[in-house]
Design a protein around this motif. Structure first.
Motif, PDB file in Angstrom:
ATOM      1  N   ALA A  54       0.954  -1.324   0.210  1.00 21.48           N
ATOM      2  CA  ALA A  54       0.106   0.006   0.038  1.00 21.48           C
ATOM      3  C   ALA A  54       0.730   1.187   0.047  1.00 21.48           C
ATOM      4  O   ALA A  54       1.713   1.218   0.937  1.00 21.48           O
ATOM      5  CB  ALA A  54      -0.860   0.023   1.320  1.00 21.48           C
ATOM      6  N   GLY A  55       0.481   2.073  -0.982  1.00 21.20           N
ATOM      7  CA  GLY A  55       1.189   3.527  -0.959  1.00 21.20           C
ATOM      8  C   GLY A  55       2.685   3.530  -1.400  1.00 21.20           C
ATOM      9  O   GLY A  55       3.282   4.634  -1.456  1.00 21.20           O
ATOM     10  N   ARG A  56       3.308   2.469  -2.089  1.00 19.84           N
ATOM     11  CA  ARG A  56       4.377   2.434  -2.493  1.00 19.84           C
ATOM     12  C   ARG A  56       4.589   2.686  -4.255  1.00 19.84           C
ATOM     13  O   ARG A  56       3.426   2.167  -4.796  1.00 19.84           O
ATOM     14  CB  ARG A  56       5.213   1.250  -2.119  1.00 19.84           C
ATOM     15  CG  ARG A  56       4.621   0.057  -2.930  1.00 19.84           C
ATOM     16  CD  ARG A  56       5.660  -1.209  -2.791  1.00 19.84           C
ATOM     17  NE  ARG A  56       5.111  -2.442  -3.448  1.00 19.84           N
ATOM     18  CZ  ARG A  56       5.842  -3.445  -4.096  1.00 19.84           C
ATOM     19  NH1 ARG A  56       7.110  -3.190  -3.899  1.00 19.84           N
ATOM     20  NH2 ARG A  56       5.260  -4.456  -4.403  1.00 19.84           N
ATOM     21  N   ASN A  57       5.705   3.166  -4.432  1.00 18.72           N
ATOM     22  CA  ASN A  57       5.817   3.376  -6.044  1.00 18.72           C
ATOM     23  C   ASN A  57       6.050   2.082  -6.436  1.00 18.72           C
ATOM     24  O   ASN A  57       6.453   1.004  -5.748  1.00 18.72           O
ATOM     25  CB  ASN A  57       7.443   4.108  -6.313  1.00 18.72           C
ATOM     26  CG  ASN A  57       6.930   5.531  -6.062  1.00 18.72           C
ATOM     27  OD1 ASN A  57       6.135   6.149  -6.070  1.00 18.72           O
ATOM     28  ND2 ASN A  57       8.251   6.244  -5.806  1.00 18.72           N
ATOM     29  N   LEU A  58       5.828   1.883  -7.900  1.00 18.96           N
ATOM     30  CA  LEU A  58       5.805   0.295  -8.160  1.00 18.96           C
ATOM     31  C   LEU A  58       5.607   0.353  -9.814  1.00 18.96           C
ATOM     32  O   LEU A  58       4.970   1.085 -10.550  1.00 18.96           O
ATOM     33  CB  LEU A  58       4.282  -0.327  -7.742  1.00 18.96           C
ATOM     34  CG  LEU A  58       3.981  -1.654  -8.270  1.00 18.96           C
ATOM     35  CD1 LEU A  58       5.104  -2.676  -7.894  1.00 18.96           C
ATOM     36  CD2 LEU A  58       2.652  -2.146  -8.093  1.00 18.96           C
ATOM     37  N   VAL A  59       6.572  -0.593 -10.277  1.00 15.23           N
ATOM     38  CA  VAL A  59       6.592  -0.663 -11.767  1.00 15.23           C
ATOM     39  C   VAL A  59       6.837  -1.828 -11.998  1.00 15.23           C
ATOM     40  O   VAL A  59       7.469  -2.934 -11.401  1.00 15.23           O
ATOM     41  CB  VAL A  59       7.970   0.216 -12.394  1.00 15.23           C
ATOM     42  CG1 VAL A  59       9.309  -0.188 -11.956  1.00 15.23           C
ATOM     43  CG2 VAL A  59       7.880  -0.171 -13.960  1.00 15.23           C
ATOM     44  N   LEU A  60       6.037  -2.585 -13.122  1.00 15.29           N
ATOM     45  CA  LEU A  60       6.220  -3.905 -13.378  1.00 15.29           C
ATOM     46  C   LEU A  60       5.836  -4.145 -14.890  1.00 15.29           C
ATOM     47  O   LEU A  60       5.569  -3.175 -15.454  1.00 15.29           O
ATOM     48  CB  LEU A  60       5.037  -4.668 -12.692  1.00 15.29           C
ATOM     49  CG  LEU A  60       3.593  -4.339 -12.924  1.00 15.29           C
ATOM     50  CD1 LEU A  60       2.790  -5.469 -14.018  1.00 15.29           C
ATOM     51  CD2 LEU A  60       2.540  -4.506 -11.606  1.00 15.29           C
ATOM     52  N   SER A  61       6.157  -5.242 -15.382  1.00 19.87           N
ATOM     53  CA  SER A  61       6.063  -5.516 -16.911  1.00 19.87           C
ATOM     54  C   SER A  61       5.090  -6.595 -17.053  1.00 19.87           C
ATOM     55  O   SER A  61       5.685  -7.909 -17.000  1.00 19.87           O
ATOM     56  CB  SER A  61       7.661  -5.943 -17.531  1.00 19.87           C
ATOM     57  OG  SER A  61       7.354  -6.234 -18.775  1.00 19.87           O
ATOM     58  N   PRO A  62       3.817  -6.466 -17.484  1.00 22.36           N
ATOM     59  CA  PRO A  62       2.838  -7.508 -17.692  1.00 22.36           C
ATOM     60  C   PRO A  62       3.530  -8.524 -18.838  1.00 22.36           C
ATOM     61  O   PRO A  62       3.207  -9.572 -18.646  1.00 22.36           O
ATOM     62  CB  PRO A  62       1.722  -6.781 -18.008  1.00 22.36           C
ATOM     63  CG  PRO A  62       1.840  -5.534 -17.173  1.00 22.36           C
ATOM     64  CD  PRO A  62       3.185  -5.206 -17.283  1.00 22.36           C
ATOM     65  N   SER A  63       3.913  -7.901 -19.823  1.00 25.54           N
ATOM     66  CA  SER A  63       4.302  -8.567 -21.071  1.00 25.54           C
ATOM     67  C   SER A  63       5.584  -9.326 -20.663  1.00 25.54           C
ATOM     68  O   SER A  63       5.448 -10.455 -21.143  1.00 25.54           O
ATOM     69  CB  SER A  63       4.717  -7.400 -22.101  1.00 25.54           C
ATOM     70  OG  SER A  63       5.214  -8.231 -23.213  1.00 25.54           O
ATOM     71  N   GLY A  64       6.383  -8.952 -20.009  1.00 25.57           N
ATOM     72  CA  GLY A  64       7.529  -9.812 -19.492  1.00 25.57           C
ATOM     73  C   GLY A  64       7.061 -11.063 -18.557  1.00 25.57           C
ATOM     74  O   GLY A  64       7.848 -12.174 -19.256  1.00 25.57           O
ATOM     75  N   LEU A  65       6.391 -10.905 -17.729  1.00 25.76           N
ATOM     76  CA  LEU A  65       5.948 -12.059 -17.017  1.00 25.76           C
ATOM     77  C   LEU A  65       5.150 -13.027 -17.575  1.00 25.76           C
ATOM     78  O   LEU A  65       5.204 -14.183 -17.671  1.00 25.76           O
ATOM     79  CB  LEU A  65       5.251 -11.941 -15.705  1.00 25.76           C
ATOM     80  CG  LEU A  65       4.825 -12.543 -14.942  1.00 25.76           C
ATOM     81  CD1 LEU A  65       6.104 -13.486 -14.225  1.00 25.76           C
ATOM     82  CD2 LEU A  65       4.195 -12.242 -13.368  1.00 25.76           C
ATOM     83  N   ALA A  66       4.109 -12.406 -18.643  1.00 25.70           N
ATOM     84  CA  ALA A  66       3.250 -13.241 -19.292  1.00 25.70           C
ATOM     85  C   ALA A  66       3.986 -13.869 -20.471  1.00 25.70           C
ATOM     86  O   ALA A  66       3.589 -15.104 -20.561  1.00 25.70           O
ATOM     87  CB  ALA A  66       2.233 -12.350 -20.089  1.00 25.70           C
ATOM     88  N   THR A  67       5.096 -13.482 -20.893  1.00 20.95           N
ATOM     89  CA  THR A  67       5.805 -14.210 -21.732  1.00 20.95           C
ATOM     90  C   THR A  67       6.725 -15.405 -20.999  1.00 20.95           C
ATOM     91  O   THR A  67       6.739 -16.515 -21.768  1.00 20.95           O
ATOM     92  CB  THR A  67       7.151 -13.300 -22.434  1.00 20.95           C
ATOM     93  OG1 THR A  67       6.399 -12.289 -23.125  1.00 20.95           O
ATOM     94  CG2 THR A  67       8.044 -14.096 -23.129  1.00 20.95           C
ATOM     95  N   VAL A  68       7.274 -15.141 -19.836  1.00 20.57           N
ATOM     96  CA  VAL A  68       7.835 -16.196 -19.055  1.00 20.57           C
ATOM     97  C   VAL A  68       6.758 -17.355 -19.079  1.00 20.57           C
ATOM     98  O   VAL A  68       7.079 -18.639 -19.092  1.00 20.57           O
ATOM     99  CB  VAL A  68       8.405 -15.734 -17.875  1.00 20.57           C
ATOM    100  CG1 VAL A  68       8.279 -17.077 -16.972  1.00 20.57           C
ATOM    101  CG2 VAL A  68       9.674 -14.875 -18.272  1.00 20.57           C
ATOM    102  N   LEU A  69       5.531 -16.787 -18.618  1.00 18.98           N
ATOM    103  CA  LEU A  69       4.701 -18.114 -18.348  1.00 18.98           C
ATOM    104  C   LEU A  69       4.079 -18.691 -19.736  1.00 18.98           C
ATOM    105  O   LEU A  69       3.789 -19.769 -19.548  1.00 18.98           O
ATOM    106  CB  LEU A  69       3.358 -17.518 -17.617  1.00 18.98           C
ATOM    107  CG  LEU A  69       3.774 -16.926 -16.158  1.00 18.98           C
ATOM    108  CD1 LEU A  69       2.381 -16.408 -15.555  1.00 18.98           C
ATOM    109  CD2 LEU A  69       4.539 -17.964 -15.405  1.00 18.98           C
ATOM    110  N   ALA A  70       3.992 -17.842 -20.648  1.00 16.02           N
ATOM    111  CA  ALA A  70       3.510 -18.573 -21.814  1.00 16.02           C
ATOM    112  C   ALA A  70       4.684 -19.629 -22.511  1.00 16.02           C
ATOM    113  O   ALA A  70       4.435 -20.463 -22.829  1.00 16.02           O
ATOM    114  CB  ALA A  70       3.537 -17.548 -23.042  1.00 16.02           C
TER     115      ALA A  70
END
Length: 439
Positions: A84-100
């Motif tokens: 809660a309340g923290r800065n956050l950056v993630l890559s949906p494309s990157g993780l979806a590719t790993v799971l793909a």
């Protein structure tokens, strides 16, 4: 290492390379326990067929599913008490590719849960093929670098199902790095981490921690995503000044804030979409059909807005954007996020892969998902954006578990950001900024 660079995101078929037998026969010379990725030979697996051209409807569905997966991850990672309340950056494309890359080896409930989390109705091979085809060729220039790199690392002597390797070769042109996790987990981890660091221009270091690759690890999948893009219209540095930014705790520190007025795609609304007033604007990059979207809830409404946001609502916000003259201010920001995604994936219903796994389509050995990690970084300045992400999954042996009047949008409060391919909507990066000065 497979490098889907901006110079050509298509994966050209290489001449017939070494087959699976070479992986199985790899001896100590292929241990790959040195300090750089170049010390590890890449065994080429020849695909049985050329990847078919993805159906546009399937591509759109996978891109939308990846965006929905990203929103789900944002909720999971920003949930109290830790997020809660923290800065956050993630890559949906990157993780979806790993799971793909992992999904074609899964069976039963393991495959069903992964597919549901990814919002995919396709079978595993089709999902991999479409995911592999989504990154379209974008010529590299001095204004744009976009590179995505996928790798498969396997334990020497592990008998990997040939059909699984064929899917990865067809969808991702992925070769195999034979390493010795069992005898040298530390050296193997250095090789994996060094490859990701190199692919992200040094922005992502030590993707896997010491306890995340062990002697029980048998296979690791990685995706590295690197973006360096200049704005179509840069902010003028002379206009940058310190302005207050209203954080979630009620303070208002002065932060370096850029400013410009011009024609941009803009939208605003309230009530009908997520129940909270919001403004949104799109900042296009100079080339490649990429853009950064900013979604700014009204002061005091950030928490309720983000909690209520889902993929259909995000689509409606982005679909409402239209050209307006905008008086825009935006703080410079630069921060990193490091996430062990096991808990987040469990929260999204991915449990069998960890607790009662069935990866019989990958290898005969009883294997389970042991770790899923991501590190991401984003830097936004007057000139443009530099962002990178490393995503990884470790699979191991089972153990314990006028012009109209300019509208005003002064981004002086917490906001969401999204970097996406405007051609298909695929989200490359997604995050929130609650304090631009926080690291």
């Amino acid at each position: 290492m497979t490098n889907r660079s901006s110079a050509g995101h298509h994966r050209s078929r290489r001449p017939a390379g070494l087959l699976l037998a070479a992986v199985l026969a790899a001896g100590p010379a292929l241990a790959g326990c040195g300090s750089t990725a170049s010390d590890t030979p890449t065994v080429r697996v020849t695909a049985s067929s050329v990847r078919p051209t993805a159906d546009p409807a399937r591509s759109a569905a996978v891109a939308a599913g990846t965006s929905a997966f990203g929103v789900d991850l944002l909720h999971a990672l920003s949930a109290p008490p830790d997020g809660a309340g923290r800065n956050l950056v993630l890559s949906p494309s990157g993780l979806a590719t790993v799971l793909a890359m992992l999904l074609p080896g899964a069976r039963g409930a393991t495959a069903d849960e992964l597919g549901k989390a990814l919002h995919s109705g396709l079978d595993a091979r089709q999902y991999a093929l479409v995911t592999g085809a989504l990154v379209r060729p974008v010529p590299a220039t001095d204004k744009l670098t976009l590179r995505q790199t996928d790798d498969l690392w396997t334990q020497q002597g592990l008998t990997v199902d040939p059909a699984y390797l064929d899917t990865l070769a067809t969808a991702f042109d992925a070769g195999v790095h034979p390493v010795d996790f069992a005898k040298d987990p530390a050296g193997s981890r250095r090789l994996v981490n060094t490859a990701v660091e190199k692919a992200t221009e040094g922005r992502i270091k030590d993707l896997f921690g010491e306890r995340q690759i062990t002697s029980d690890t048998r296979l690791v999948l990685t995706d590295a995503l690197y973006l360096k893009a200049k704005w179509a219209t840069a902010f003028t540095p002379a206009k940058t000044s310190d302005r207050p930014f209203h954080t979630l705790d009620g303070s208002a520190p002065a932060v370096a804030t850029m400013a410009r007025t011009g024609t941009l795609r803009y939208a605003e609304g309230s009530g009908g979409i997520v129940g909270e007033p919001w403004q949104a604007v799109e900042l296009p990059y100079a080339e490649g059909g990429l853009a950064m979207d900013l979604i700014v809830p009204a002061q005091g409404g950030f928490t309720a807005f983000t909690k209520g946001l889902d993929q259909p609502q995000l689509d409606r916000i982005l679909g409402a954007l239209e050209e307006r003259s905008v008086d825009l201010t935006l703080p410079r920001f630069h921060f990193d996020t490091s996430s062990d995604l096991t808990s987040a994936l469990r929260a999204l219903g991915v449990r069998a892969a960890f607790d009662a796994p069935d990866f019989s389509g990958l290898a005969k050995e009883q294997l389970g998902l042991s770790t899923v990690v991501q590190k991401a970084t984003v830097e936004v300045t007057e000139d443009g954006t530099v962002a990178a992400a490393g995503s990884g999954a470790g699979v191991g042996v089972m153990a314990a578990p006028a012009a109209p009047e300019a509208v005003e949008l002064h981004v002086d409060r917490p906001f969401l950001f999204l970097v996406r391919d405007t051609a298909d909507g695929r989200p490359l990066f997604l995050g929130q900024v609650t304090d631009p000065q926080a690291g």
